[in-house]
Design a protein around this motif. Sequence first.
Motif, mmCIF file in Angstrom:
data_model
loop_
_atom_site.group_PDB
_atom_site.id
_atom_site.type_symbol
_atom_site.label_atom_id
_atom_site.label_comp_id
_atom_site.label_asym_id
_atom_site.label_seq_id
_atom_site.Cartn_x
_atom_site.Cartn_y
_atom_site.Cartn_z
ATOM 1 N N SER A 62 0.848 -1.184 0.000
ATOM 2 C CA SER A 62 0.000 0.000 0.000
ATOM 3 C C SER A 62 0.886 1.237 0.000
ATOM 4 O O SER A 62 2.025 1.199 0.457
ATOM 5 C CB SER A 62 -0.915 0.000 1.228
ATOM 6 O OG SER A 62 -0.165 0.280 2.380
ATOM 7 N N PRO A 63 0.393 2.360 -0.475
ATOM 8 C CA PRO A 63 1.216 3.563 -0.520
ATOM 9 C C PRO A 63 1.603 4.057 0.871
ATOM 10 O O PRO A 63 2.517 4.839 1.015
ATOM 11 C CB PRO A 63 0.337 4.588 -1.238
ATOM 12 C CG PRO A 63 -1.049 4.053 -1.192
ATOM 13 C CD PRO A 63 -0.933 2.572 -1.035
ATOM 14 N N HIS A 64 0.957 3.574 1.912
ATOM 15 C CA HIS A 64 1.246 4.042 3.264
ATOM 16 C C HIS A 64 2.230 3.140 4.007
ATOM 17 O O HIS A 64 2.655 3.469 5.098
ATOM 18 C CB HIS A 64 -0.042 4.149 4.080
ATOM 19 C CG HIS A 64 -1.041 5.079 3.455
ATOM 20 N ND1 HIS A 64 -0.842 6.435 3.397
ATOM 21 C CD2 HIS A 64 -2.220 4.837 2.841
ATOM 22 C CE1 HIS A 64 -1.865 7.009 2.784
ATOM 23 N NE2 HIS A 64 -2.715 6.048 2.439
ATOM 24 N N ALA A 65 2.586 2.012 3.415
ATOM 25 C CA ALA A 65 3.465 1.071 4.117
ATOM 26 C C ALA A 65 4.814 1.694 4.441
ATOM 27 O O ALA A 65 5.329 1.548 5.533
ATOM 28 C CB ALA A 65 3.645 -0.202 3.294
ATOM 29 N N GLY A 66 5.422 2.394 3.495
ATOM 30 C CA GLY A 66 6.718 3.030 3.735
ATOM 31 C C GLY A 66 6.613 4.107 4.797
ATOM 32 O O GLY A 66 7.504 4.272 5.614
ATOM 33 N N GLY A 67 5.506 4.848 4.782
ATOM 34 C CA GLY A 67 5.306 5.894 5.781
ATOM 35 C C GLY A 67 5.193 5.326 7.177
ATOM 36 O O GLY A 67 5.735 5.875 8.130
ATOM 37 N N ASP A 68 4.501 4.198 7.306
ATOM 38 C CA ASP A 68 4.387 3.544 8.610
ATOM 39 C C ASP A 68 5.746 3.076 9.101
ATOM 40 O O ASP A 68 6.070 3.216 10.269
ATOM 41 C CB ASP A 68 3.429 2.350 8.540
ATOM 42 C CG ASP A 68 1.980 2.772 8.389
ATOM 43 O OD1 ASP A 68 1.682 3.954 8.653
ATOM 44 O OD2 ASP A 68 1.166 1.921 7.991
ATOM 45 N N ARG A 69 6.525 2.535 8.173
ATOM 46 C CA ARG A 69 7.856 2.061 8.561
ATOM 47 C C ARG A 69 8.737 3.229 9.002
ATOM 48 O O ARG A 69 9.476 3.117 9.972
ATOM 49 C CB ARG A 69 8.507 1.304 7.420
ATOM 50 C CG ARG A 69 9.841 0.751 7.818
ATOM 51 C CD ARG A 69 10.491 -0.039 6.731
ATOM 52 N NE ARG A 69 11.778 -0.462 7.223
ATOM 53 C CZ ARG A 69 12.324 -1.607 6.945
ATOM 54 N NH1 ARG A 69 11.708 -2.447 6.163
ATOM 55 N NH2 ARG A 69 13.500 -1.910 7.430
ATOM 56 N N ASN A 70 8.654 4.340 8.291
ATOM 57 C CA ASN A 70 9.449 5.517 8.668
ATOM 58 C C ASN A 70 9.060 6.003 10.059
ATOM 59 O O ASN A 70 9.916 6.387 10.840
ATOM 60 C CB ASN A 70 9.289 6.642 7.650
ATOM 61 C CG ASN A 70 9.977 6.298 6.335
ATOM 62 O OD1 ASN A 70 10.848 5.438 6.275
ATOM 63 N ND2 ASN A 70 9.560 6.969 5.269
ATOM 64 N N ARG A 71 7.768 6.004 10.351
ATOM 65 C CA ARG A 71 7.315 6.426 11.676
ATOM 66 C C ARG A 71 7.799 5.454 12.743
ATOM 67 O O ARG A 71 8.217 5.862 13.823
ATOM 68 C CB ARG A 71 5.796 6.543 11.721
ATOM 69 C CG ARG A 71 5.327 7.915 11.280
ATOM 70 C CD ARG A 71 3.856 8.107 11.501
ATOM 71 N NE ARG A 71 3.259 8.097 10.163
ATOM 72 C CZ ARG A 71 2.306 7.288 9.755
ATOM 73 N NH1 ARG A 71 1.759 6.449 10.581
ATOM 74 N NH2 ARG A 71 1.872 7.331 8.523
ATOM 75 N N ARG A 72 7.740 4.171 12.441
ATOM 76 C CA ARG A 72 8.227 3.163 13.397
ATOM 77 C C ARG A 72 9.725 3.306 13.616
ATOM 78 O O ARG A 72 10.199 3.209 14.741
ATOM 79 C CB ARG A 72 7.904 1.746 12.909
ATOM 80 C CG ARG A 72 6.494 1.317 13.197
ATOM 81 C CD ARG A 72 6.349 -0.181 13.022
ATOM 82 N NE ARG A 72 6.960 -0.660 11.789
ATOM 83 C CZ ARG A 72 6.299 -1.009 10.696
ATOM 84 N NH1 ARG A 72 4.998 -0.963 10.676
ATOM 85 N NH2 ARG A 72 6.944 -1.429 9.634
ATOM 86 N N ASP A 73 10.467 3.542 12.537
ATOM 87 C CA ASP A 73 11.918 3.731 12.677
ATOM 88 C C ASP A 73 12.223 4.964 13.519
ATOM 89 O O ASP A 73 13.105 4.939 14.375
ATOM 90 C CB ASP A 73 12.588 3.856 11.309
ATOM 91 C CG ASP A 73 12.612 2.536 10.552
ATOM 92 O OD1 ASP A 73 12.359 1.484 11.173
ATOM 93 O OD2 ASP A 73 12.868 2.575 9.329
ATOM 94 N N ALA A 74 11.499 6.050 13.286
ATOM 95 C CA ALA A 74 11.702 7.272 14.073
ATOM 96 C C ALA A 74 11.333 7.029 15.536
ATOM 97 O O ALA A 74 12.051 7.461 16.439
ATOM 98 C CB ALA A 74 10.885 8.430 13.506
ATOM 99 N N ALA A 75 10.228 6.327 15.756
ATOM 100 C CA ALA A 75 9.813 6.031 17.128
ATOM 101 C C ALA A 75 10.866 5.185 17.831
ATOM 102 O O ALA A 75 11.166 5.401 19.007
ATOM 103 C CB ALA A 75 8.459 5.315 17.134
ATOM 104 N N THR A 76 11.456 4.241 17.113
ATOM 105 C CA THR A 76 12.497 3.406 17.688
ATOM 106 C C THR A 76 13.723 4.238 18.055
ATOM 107 O O THR A 76 14.308 4.069 19.125
ATOM 108 C CB THR A 76 12.895 2.287 16.704
ATOM 109 O OG1 THR A 76 11.742 1.482 16.448
ATOM 110 C CG2 THR A 76 14.007 1.421 17.251
#
Length: 172
Positions: free
Chosen positions: A11-25
Amino acid sequence: MTHGRRADTYSPHAGGDRNRRDAATRYALLPLRLFLGVTFVYAGLDKLTDSAFLQDSGAGSIGDMMRAVRDSAAIPAMVDMALESPVAFGYAIALGELAAGIGTLLGLLTRLAALGGALISLSLWLTVSWAADPYYYGNDLPYLFCWVPLVLAGSSPWSLDALIRNRRRSGG
């Protein structure tokens, strides 16, 4: 294909979710670092500015507190060492808390500061709060385990350690 869809599409939002998770980490330990830093700076300053605490004896003194916990401590010999010079021990604890707090708050030598905070918490748990029953009423044990992630992981990107590291990498 799975249910009429290609399995290799995202989905077009998958990369955005991963970026948010990486930032949160990357920033996950920042609230813990700020809490421990502020708390230990406050604890150190509180001891240094309390005229009753930095006394050999009297209400609220480090000397009387150490004498009160001596027989219930896990390692009474640690308390005996502190009682050889309770005022010096009080200063050592206060300055240690201040150093650990400032280092942690600024993110400067974070692992070393966190190790210092953990050792202070461990020594206080083995002496002052050892007799707490049940054990979770003593606050030094949770502080000890709060320091462990910072000892293992170090500081987040918002720290002097990260700034120094980035300057070294860029050659400046």
